[in-house]
Write an enzyme that holds these catalytic residues in place. Structure first.
Site, PDB file in Angstrom:
ATOM      1  N   THR A  99     -34.443  23.656  15.253  1.00 27.54           N
ATOM      2  CA  THR A  99     -34.591  24.557  14.102  1.00 27.54           C
ATOM      3  C   THR A  99     -33.634  24.130  12.992  1.00 27.54           C
ATOM      4  O   THR A  99     -32.709  23.358  13.227  1.00 27.54           O
ATOM      5  CB  THR A  99     -34.291  26.025  14.506  1.00 27.54           C
ATOM      6  OG1 THR A  99     -32.908  26.139  14.862  1.00 27.54           O
ATOM      7  CG2 THR A  99     -35.161  26.469  15.668  1.00 27.54           C
ATOM      8  N   GLU A 152     -27.354  14.112  21.840  1.00 21.45           N
ATOM      9  CA  GLU A 152     -26.994  12.792  21.308  1.00 21.45           C
ATOM     10  C   GLU A 152     -27.427  12.572  19.860  1.00 21.45           C
ATOM     11  O   GLU A 152     -26.831  11.775  19.145  1.00 21.45           O
ATOM     12  CB  GLU A 152     -27.578  11.694  22.213  1.00 21.45           C
ATOM     13  CG  GLU A 152     -27.079  10.293  21.929  1.00 21.45           C
ATOM     14  CD  GLU A 152     -25.573  10.124  22.211  1.00 21.45           C
ATOM     15  OE1 GLU A 152     -24.788  10.406  21.291  1.00 21.45           O
ATOM     16  OE2 GLU A 152     -25.200   9.743  23.329  1.00 21.45           O
ATOM     17  N   GLU A 212     -30.635  16.222  -0.550  1.00 23.36           N
ATOM     18  CA  GLU A 212     -31.353  17.467  -0.243  1.00 23.36           C
ATOM     19  C   GLU A 212     -31.577  18.297  -1.500  1.00 23.36           C
ATOM     20  O   GLU A 212     -30.856  18.146  -2.492  1.00 23.36           O
ATOM     21  CB  GLU A 212     -30.506  18.323   0.713  1.00 23.36           C
ATOM     22  CG  GLU A 212     -30.146  17.662   2.010  1.00 23.36           C
ATOM     23  CD  GLU A 212     -31.106  18.011   3.139  1.00 23.36           C
ATOM     24  OE1 GLU A 212     -31.948  18.920   2.958  1.00 23.36           O
ATOM     25  OE2 GLU A 212     -31.027  17.361   4.186  1.00 23.36           O
ATOM     26  N   ASP A 223     -21.259  18.913   5.708  1.00 14.69           N
ATOM     27  CA  ASP A 223     -22.028  18.187   6.727  1.00 14.69           C
ATOM     28  C   ASP A 223     -21.110  17.228   7.489  1.00 14.69           C
ATOM     29  O   ASP A 223     -21.133  17.173   8.720  1.00 14.69           O
ATOM     30  CB  ASP A 223     -23.182  17.420   6.059  1.00 14.69           C
ATOM     31  CG  ASP A 223     -23.926  16.546   7.057  1.00 14.69           C
ATOM     32  OD1 ASP A 223     -24.695  17.105   7.860  1.00 14.69           O
ATOM     33  OD2 ASP A 223     -23.735  15.309   7.044  1.00 14.69           O
ATOM     34  N   LYS A 227     -19.972  17.210  11.485  1.00 12.21           N
ATOM     35  CA  LYS A 227     -20.148  16.046  12.368  1.00 12.21           C
ATOM     36  C   LYS A 227     -18.837  15.604  13.012  1.00 12.21           C
ATOM     37  O   LYS A 227     -18.797  15.325  14.209  1.00 12.21           O
ATOM     38  CB  LYS A 227     -20.785  14.897  11.586  1.00 12.21           C
ATOM     39  CG  LYS A 227     -22.276  15.130  11.332  1.00 12.21           C
ATOM     40  CD  LYS A 227     -22.850  14.035  10.443  1.00 12.21           C
ATOM     41  CE  LYS A 227     -24.374  14.200  10.310  1.00 12.21           C
ATOM     42  NZ  LYS A 227     -24.896  13.456   9.148  1.00 12.21           N
TER      43      LYS A 227
END
Lengths: 344, 344
Positions: A99, A152, A212, A223, A227
């Site tokens: 999602t 992963e 985006e 972002d 990460k």
């Protein structure tokens, strides 16, 4: 022959790429591993859903979405069940969470995974939110419930990073992780260096799909922060969230700064860093000057890099070059197969 | 608690580093995996050997070698058994092949592995010869005998390359492999570029340990050829030997060529390449011009790089930075633990 039932939450580009790879390899998985993998449920945000415990016709599913933009309500396996309804009541063995990301909460993806694992289901997520916000809790739950949990694709689209922990790095201690993990900022910095102005770069990036619709999550470093948090949580047991990352985006980088860097033989990159300091893992995301001709400077465009320093295995670098959507689909497929392989 | 018995053929720097890591982690392996790992035999070329089915005192073994240069013949576990005698008659579960490389034959290492597997023993090799010369045969034998066979240290000291095949790349097709795999030539080319002459570079390299006593295997490209052969045999089912590699060393590279490259913004690197051409894997090792500021140009000194191109996983690059001897020892340790993990 045994059957493994998947429920797919989300069916965007990566989800459909995954479905195609799964379909293409169906017979080979049966032959090699003795498992038939079927999909019993698919949910989307606004394109309808499908549910059939006997298995969905995957080819029909992706064709409908690609040709008509939504699932056909006339089919008897058409379903209005929400993702959470599938999670809580559906008939499946593995939940595949794809999602959309909410980078500030990791929800509702984290709840989908939690509820599925509480039911004793295996879980695969392509959504980095849960790994950035709830990794410790989810990992612990997977152990308590004796279910498998793989993720992963969340940082490098399936390029092997996380599975190093179980394999190569099992008895190693990771002491430092550095990387360039956000490709939008990488692209924007390169374009700015060509002398274009910021608005022009963003507009062009949106046109070609590198930026985006709302670029703020990338540009402000959120972002990248999610990460590096995910990497540090998994590989260094950091127990942090993206809020703990000392984060500076690239929104204030000027062309003058880029020129000044160039005059020193350097380039500006949005670097992610994590290291042990006094027993705690400290993380940052910041624009930094890197040597032109050094390793970090050669990571361009949509490529990304992770550098892992360990006590016993030295330092190793893994680079993902210009990934496409197939790659994420294959990464999800690999995670699902890892679950099967652990059965046989 | 169960016991796993190892026989170590060769006990040089990497072998002793392995023994130390094994000893340091002995209790943790017992606690986490329920296996006590003991060493029942050690052979060396000219420093004597040890053999004791009940287990050798590893710490005493490495201390004797490091302090006295050989094993003490007065101990009751001192042994004159050759490597092949241990292989054929010894009491062990896993053979760990670390004898010196014969790059033109892969022997006697390949025979050690073959005989051990024929006896139903698992095998780990740190010697690249058998993988370059006899991979297909040894792999097939391991399958027939249902024994495990690992060789992760043979090309990049344990940096994960080969295990990608079982994990990440299982359903992918590898279409191309490129790399810089020989660090001696990398070092020599860099030193030549500083204006030193060839003999001076070789002499200095020997002093600091970057160049072997007989540098011809490295300089003429044989070591690189053996490594690219090993990679291609495992990852692309090439079925080739080092003889099949189109090989050119760096012995004829002149300072004038290096200067000419520099004037074009390039550097000379000994590149290894393998790719599919008309259904066959073609391999080469050659000095090539690479762009300064490109990825290959930043691989300096004792670092090495492998780039793998696939159909579904895109292209990925793995870099090993300045490895030391501990790293190879840890790589062998990882291979041994992989065997244990597959039991539990």
């Amino acid at each position: 022959m045994r059957t493994l039932k998947l429920a797919l939450l989300g069916f965007g580009n990566a989800g459909r790429a995954f479905a195609k790879i799964l379909e293409n390899n169906k017979q080979e998985i049966i032959d090699k591993m003795g498992y038939e993998i079927i999909v019993t449920g698919i949910t989307t945000g606004s394109r309808g859903g499908l549910y059939s415990p006997a298995g969905i016709d995957l080819k029909r599913a992706w064709t409908e979405l690609e040709e008509q933009g939504r699932f056909n309500q006339a089919h008897k396996d058409y379903s209005d069940m929400t993702s959470m309804e599938i999670v809580e009541k559906g008939d499946y063995d593995v939940i595949v969470e794809m999602t959309p990301l909410d980078i500030f909460t990791g929800q509702p993806a984290a709840d989908h995974l939690r509820k599925a694992m509480e039911r004793g289901k295996h879980a695969v997520t392509a959504n980095k939110g849960p790994i950035a916000w709830y990794y410790d809790e989810l990992k612990k739950l997977s152990e308590e419930k004796h279910v498998q949990f793989y993720y992963e694709t969340t940082v490098m689209d399936g390029t092997p990073i996380f599975n190093l922990k179980d394999e190569t790095l099992k008895f190693c201690k990771v002491t430092e992780i550095n990387g360039i993990l956000n490709t939008t900022t990488n692209y924007v910095l390169e374009e700015l260096a060509k002398g274009k102005n910021y608005d022009e770069v963003i507009a062009e990036g949106k046109r070609i799909g590198f930026v985006e619709a709302d670029p703020s999550m990338d540009i402000e470093g959120w972002d990248a922060a999610a990460k590096i948090t995910a990497l540090l949580n998994v590989l260094m047991d950091a127990g942090i969230t993206p809020k703990d990352v000392d984060r500076t985006g690239i929104q204030n980088i000027t062309i003058a700064q880029i020129r000044e860097a160039e005059s020193q033989g350097k380039v500006i990159k949005l670097l992610c860093r994590g290291s042990l300091e006094n027993g705690r893992v400290m993380a940052s995301v910041k624009p930094e000057l890197v040597e032109k001709g050094g390793l970090m400077s050669v990571i361009e465009g949509t490529s990304s890099v992770v550098q892992i320093t360990t006590d016993l295995m030295g330092k190793l670098t893994i680079i993902e070059h210009d990934p496409d959507l197939i790659q994420t689909g294959y990464g999800i497929f690999s995670d699902v197969l890892r679950i099967v392989r652990n059965f046989v």
